[in-house]
Write a protein that holds these residues in place. Structure first.
Motif, PDB file in Angstrom:
ATOM      1  N   LYS A 327      -7.373  12.790   4.287  1.00  0.00           N
ATOM      2  CA  LYS A 327      -5.909  12.670   4.528  1.00  0.00           C
ATOM      3  C   LYS A 327      -5.220  11.234   4.525  1.00  0.00           C
ATOM      4  CE  LYS A 327      -3.004  13.958   8.497  1.00  0.00           C
ATOM      5  NZ  LYS A 327      -2.094  12.795   8.737  1.00  0.00           N
ATOM      6  N   THR A 328      -6.084  10.318   5.205  1.00  0.00           N
ATOM      7  CA  THR A 328      -5.531   8.844   5.204  1.00  0.00           C
ATOM      8  C   THR A 328      -5.627   8.317   3.873  1.00  0.00           C
ATOM      9  OG1 THR A 328      -6.833   8.573   7.356  1.00  0.00           O
ATOM     10  CG2 THR A 328      -6.362   6.743   6.089  1.00  0.00           C
ATOM     11  N   TYR A 329      -6.639   8.694   3.162  1.00  0.00           N
ATOM     12  CA  TYR A 329      -6.705   7.931   1.336  1.00  0.00           C
ATOM     13  C   TYR A 329      -5.401   8.563   0.827  1.00  0.00           C
ATOM     14  CZ  TYR A 329      -8.852   6.533  -2.677  1.00  0.00           C
ATOM     15  OH  TYR A 329      -9.095   6.087  -3.923  1.00  0.00           O
ATOM     16  N   GLY A 330      -5.104   9.780   1.205  1.00  0.00           N
ATOM     17  CA  GLY A 330      -3.961  10.418   0.545  1.00  0.00           C
ATOM     18  C   GLY A 330      -2.668   9.786   0.803  1.00  0.00           C
ATOM     19  N   GLU A 331      -2.477   9.398   1.937  1.00  0.00           N
ATOM     20  CA  GLU A 331      -1.420   8.681   2.500  1.00  0.00           C
ATOM     21  C   GLU A 331      -1.397   7.281   2.131  1.00  0.00           C
ATOM     22  OE1 GLU A 331      -2.053   8.804   6.663  1.00  0.00           O
ATOM     23  OE2 GLU A 331      -1.176  10.903   7.101  1.00  0.00           O
ATOM     24  N   LEU A 332      -2.332   6.611   1.761  1.00  0.00           N
ATOM     25  CA  LEU A 332      -2.550   5.552   1.164  1.00  0.00           C
ATOM     26  C   LEU A 332      -1.901   5.515  -0.282  1.00  0.00           C
ATOM     27  CD1 LEU A 332      -3.537   2.460   0.953  1.00  0.00           C
ATOM     28  CD2 LEU A 332      -5.547   3.089   0.241  1.00  0.00           C
ATOM     29  N   TRP A 333      -2.159   6.627  -1.011  1.00  0.00           N
ATOM     30  CA  TRP A 333      -1.831   6.691  -2.320  1.00  0.00           C
ATOM     31  C   TRP A 333      -0.459   6.946  -2.412  1.00  0.00           C
ATOM     32  CZ3 TRP A 333      -4.716  11.673  -4.740  1.00  0.00           C
ATOM     33  CH2 TRP A 333      -6.069  11.278  -4.966  1.00  0.00           C
ATOM     34  N   GLN A 334       0.475   7.572  -1.596  1.00  0.00           N
ATOM     35  CA  GLN A 334       1.631   7.438  -1.500  1.00  0.00           C
ATOM     36  C   GLN A 334       2.323   6.294  -1.295  1.00  0.00           C
ATOM     37  OE1 GLN A 334       3.226  10.166  -2.986  1.00  0.00           O
ATOM     38  NE2 GLN A 334       1.060  11.202  -3.138  1.00  0.00           N
ATOM     39  N   LYS A 335       1.746   5.759  -0.073  1.00  0.00           N
ATOM     40  CA  LYS A 335       2.247   4.423   0.296  1.00  0.00           C
ATOM     41  C   LYS A 335       2.213   3.296  -0.881  1.00  0.00           C
ATOM     42  CE  LYS A 335       1.853   0.631   3.788  1.00  0.00           C
ATOM     43  NZ  LYS A 335       0.881   0.298   4.872  1.00  0.00           N
ATOM     44  N   GLU A 336       1.159   3.151  -1.466  1.00  0.00           N
ATOM     45  CA  GLU A 336       1.226   2.045  -2.428  1.00  0.00           C
ATOM     46  C   GLU A 336       2.079   2.406  -3.702  1.00  0.00           C
ATOM     47  OE1 GLU A 336      -2.434   0.173  -3.577  1.00  0.00           O
ATOM     48  OE2 GLU A 336      -2.627  -0.292  -1.523  1.00  0.00           O
ATOM     49  N   LEU A 337       2.077   3.736  -3.986  1.00  0.00           N
ATOM     50  CA  LEU A 337       2.989   4.355  -4.986  1.00  0.00           C
ATOM     51  C   LEU A 337       4.564   4.008  -4.980  1.00  0.00           C
ATOM     52  CD1 LEU A 337       3.241   5.811  -7.640  1.00  0.00           C
ATOM     53  CD2 LEU A 337       3.515   7.973  -6.484  1.00  0.00           C
ATOM     54  N   VAL A 338       4.966   4.113  -3.839  1.00  0.00           N
ATOM     55  CA  VAL A 338       6.227   3.737  -3.217  1.00  0.00           C
ATOM     56  C   VAL A 338       6.366   2.228  -3.683  1.00  0.00           C
ATOM     57  CG1 VAL A 338       7.936   3.459  -1.301  1.00  0.00           C
ATOM     58  CG2 VAL A 338       6.597   5.701  -1.914  1.00  0.00           C
ATOM     59  N   GLY A 339       5.480   1.485  -3.021  1.00  0.00           N
ATOM     60  CA  GLY A 339       5.484  -0.031  -3.038  1.00  0.00           C
ATOM     61  C   GLY A 339       5.524  -0.448  -4.584  1.00  0.00           C
ATOM     62  N   TYR A 340       4.531   0.052  -5.291  1.00  0.00           N
ATOM     63  CA  TYR A 340       4.550  -0.305  -6.837  1.00  0.00           C
ATOM     64  C   TYR A 340       5.827   0.058  -7.597  1.00  0.00           C
ATOM     65  CZ  TYR A 340      -0.515  -1.518  -6.088  1.00  0.00           C
ATOM     66  OH  TYR A 340      -1.578  -2.077  -5.548  1.00  0.00           O
ATOM     67  N   LYS A 341       6.381   1.207  -7.177  1.00  0.00           N
ATOM     68  CA  LYS A 341       7.871   1.585  -7.998  1.00  0.00           C
ATOM     69  C   LYS A 341       8.710   0.678  -7.610  1.00  0.00           C
ATOM     70  CE  LYS A 341       7.050   6.751  -8.476  1.00  0.00           C
ATOM     71  NZ  LYS A 341       7.377   7.966  -8.081  1.00  0.00           N
ATOM     72  N   SER A 342       8.735   0.019  -6.409  1.00  0.00           N
ATOM     73  CA  SER A 342       9.740  -0.729  -5.851  1.00  0.00           C
ATOM     74  C   SER A 342       9.712  -2.024  -6.699  1.00  0.00           C
ATOM     75  CB  SER A 342       9.702  -0.898  -4.432  1.00  0.00           C
ATOM     76  OG  SER A 342      10.447  -2.014  -4.088  1.00  0.00           O
ATOM     77  N   ILE A 343       8.246  -2.419  -6.977  1.00  0.00           N
ATOM     78  CA  ILE A 343       8.235  -3.880  -7.675  1.00  0.00           C
ATOM     79  C   ILE A 343       8.647  -3.658  -9.150  1.00  0.00           C
ATOM     80  CG2 ILE A 343       6.216  -5.237  -8.441  1.00  0.00           C
ATOM     81  CD1 ILE A 343       4.748  -4.781  -5.839  1.00  0.00           C
ATOM     82  N   PHE A 344       8.215  -2.553  -9.678  1.00  0.00           N
ATOM     83  CA  PHE A 344       8.469  -2.506 -11.205  1.00  0.00           C
ATOM     84  C   PHE A 344       9.827  -2.090 -11.591  1.00  0.00           C
ATOM     85  CE2 PHE A 344       3.640  -1.825 -11.208  1.00  0.00           C
ATOM     86  CZ  PHE A 344       3.406  -2.887 -11.868  1.00  0.00           C
ATOM     87  N   SER A 345      10.591  -1.745 -10.349  1.00  0.00           N
ATOM     88  CA  SER A 345      11.978  -1.339 -10.862  1.00  0.00           C
ATOM     89  C   SER A 345      12.823  -2.672 -10.820  1.00  0.00           C
ATOM     90  CB  SER A 345      12.398  -0.547  -9.682  1.00  0.00           C
ATOM     91  OG  SER A 345      12.602  -1.038  -8.573  1.00  0.00           O
ATOM     92  N   LYS A 346      12.651  -3.816 -10.364  1.00  0.00           N
ATOM     93  CA  LYS A 346      13.244  -4.862 -10.334  1.00  0.00           C
ATOM     94  C   LYS A 346      13.194  -5.279 -11.634  1.00  0.00           C
ATOM     95  CE  LYS A 346      11.581  -5.943  -5.617  1.00  0.00           C
ATOM     96  NZ  LYS A 346      11.089  -7.062  -4.710  1.00  0.00           N
TER      97      LYS A 346
END
Length: 346
Positions: A327-346
């Motif tokens: 469960k915690t690992y899956g939450e990490l996936w989603q959290k980091e995915l959001v962060g990386y999308k924010s970075i690469f959208s700039k």
């Protein structure tokens, strides 16, 4: 007289006979226990058992042999053998920044017989929209196992710089000439080079290879200027006495590691960039939940085992606690995915 004696004896026999009948009509303690035991056994036999695994399990490493991901997977596979009576075979499927291995694992049945090792490269690639499939939509987590720290090293024979300060000075004077090797084009290593260069105010060239072994050979052969890796395999490289560690991408020096205690970290050098890696495991979406639960349980047993503790202490992969449940690992996936999308959208 004899008749009286006979009468007494007959009366006694009748009493004993009645007592025996009464006794036999009541279950004894031993017979009661036996009945209860039989009932329990019958109930246990009726309970459904997990018919898994019935054959060897394949563990897919989406990188080449010799790197930190490969090393951890092989250690985990070996220790899982203490709890699973079927072989866990590690296979390397390098290429595409780890997408080759992901696609291969996705082509297999969702039956628990193919386990995929996951690193940040997959959410990074998904965030860029360059993967043929999105791993967060195609796989479900089993658990995370390690969190590692990234470092840079150079060859002792490098003619242009000998430490971090001289490397930065050279890179500023010669933009896009300092080459940094890595194993995941468009993935974690690529992202780290870009992030570090931006934070340090320099321009670096990223050169991808299929495996850490190739990257190490490239450094020693003079094809690249900087070798980057996670601590678990980085230490093996610097212990050869042919390379010099120049920086750790962390918020403090690794004083507990003899070979790294005098190596500066990015934060102390005013470079606002820290990045490491995590390594865990997943299976294809659609895998029965009872199999996922079983693999999660085995993974936790391996992490808590004395054998793994000694391995982690030896290769310094225990500096940061790494285990996360599914469960915690899956939450990490989603959290980091959001962060990386924010970075690469700039």
């Amino acid at each position: 007289m004899n008749k009286k004696i006979m009468a007494v004896l007959l009366s006694a026999a009748m009493v004993l006979s009645f007592a025996a009948c009464a006794s036999s009509s009541k279950p004894s303690a031993s017979s009661t226990a036996g009945t209860a035991s039989s009932a329990a056994a019958s109930s246990e036999a009726a309970a459904p058992k997990l018919d898994y695994p019935k054959r060897a399990i394949e563990m897919v490493v989406p990188f080449g042999a010799g790197g930190s991901a490969d090393m951890m997977a092989r250690n985990v596979a070996q220790l899982m053998g203490n709890y699973i009576d079927k072989p866990i075979n590690v296979v390397n499927k390098a290429g595409g920044g780890s997408t080759t291995g992901m696609v291969y694992a996705n082509e297999q049945e969702a039956d628990g017989y193919t386990i995929l090792e996951i690193t940040p490269s997959l959410p990074i690639i998904e965030a860029q929209g360059t993967a043929p499939i999105n791993f967060t939509e195609s796989f479900v987590p089993i658990g995370n196992f390690q969190v590692d720290i990234q470092s840079f090293a150079i060859s002792k024979k490098n003619p242009n710089f000998s430490d971090l300060d001289s490397m930065i000075a050279y890179a500023k004077a010669h933009p896009n000439t300092v080459k940094v090797g890595g194993t995941s084009p468009g993935g974690l290593d690529d992202y780290i080079v870009r992030g570090f260069a931006e934070a340090a105010g320099i321009q670096l060239v990223y050169v991808p290879y299929n495996s850490a072994a190739e990257t190490k050979s490239a450094l020693l052969g003079g094809e690249i200027d900087i070798y980057q890796d996670k601590l678990i395999s980085f230490l093996q490289m610097i212990q050869t006495d042919e390379v010099v560690p120049i920086v750790t991408l962390y918020d403090r020096r690794l004083t507990e590691v003899e070979e790294m205690k005098d190596v500066p970290c990015t934060v102390e050098k005013g470079i606002n960039f820290t990045q490491g890696s995590w390594r865990g495991f997943a299976v294809k979406k659609g895998t029965p939940q009872e199999i996922i639960d079983y693999l999660e349980e085995v993974l936790k047993k391996v992490y808590d085992s004395e054998e793994y503790r000694k391995m982690a202490e030896n290769d310094k992969s225990d500096l940061i606690p790494g285990y996360m449940d599914a469960k915690t690992y899956g939450e990490l996936w989603q959290k980091e995915l959001v962060g990386y999308k924010s970075i690469f959208s700039k």
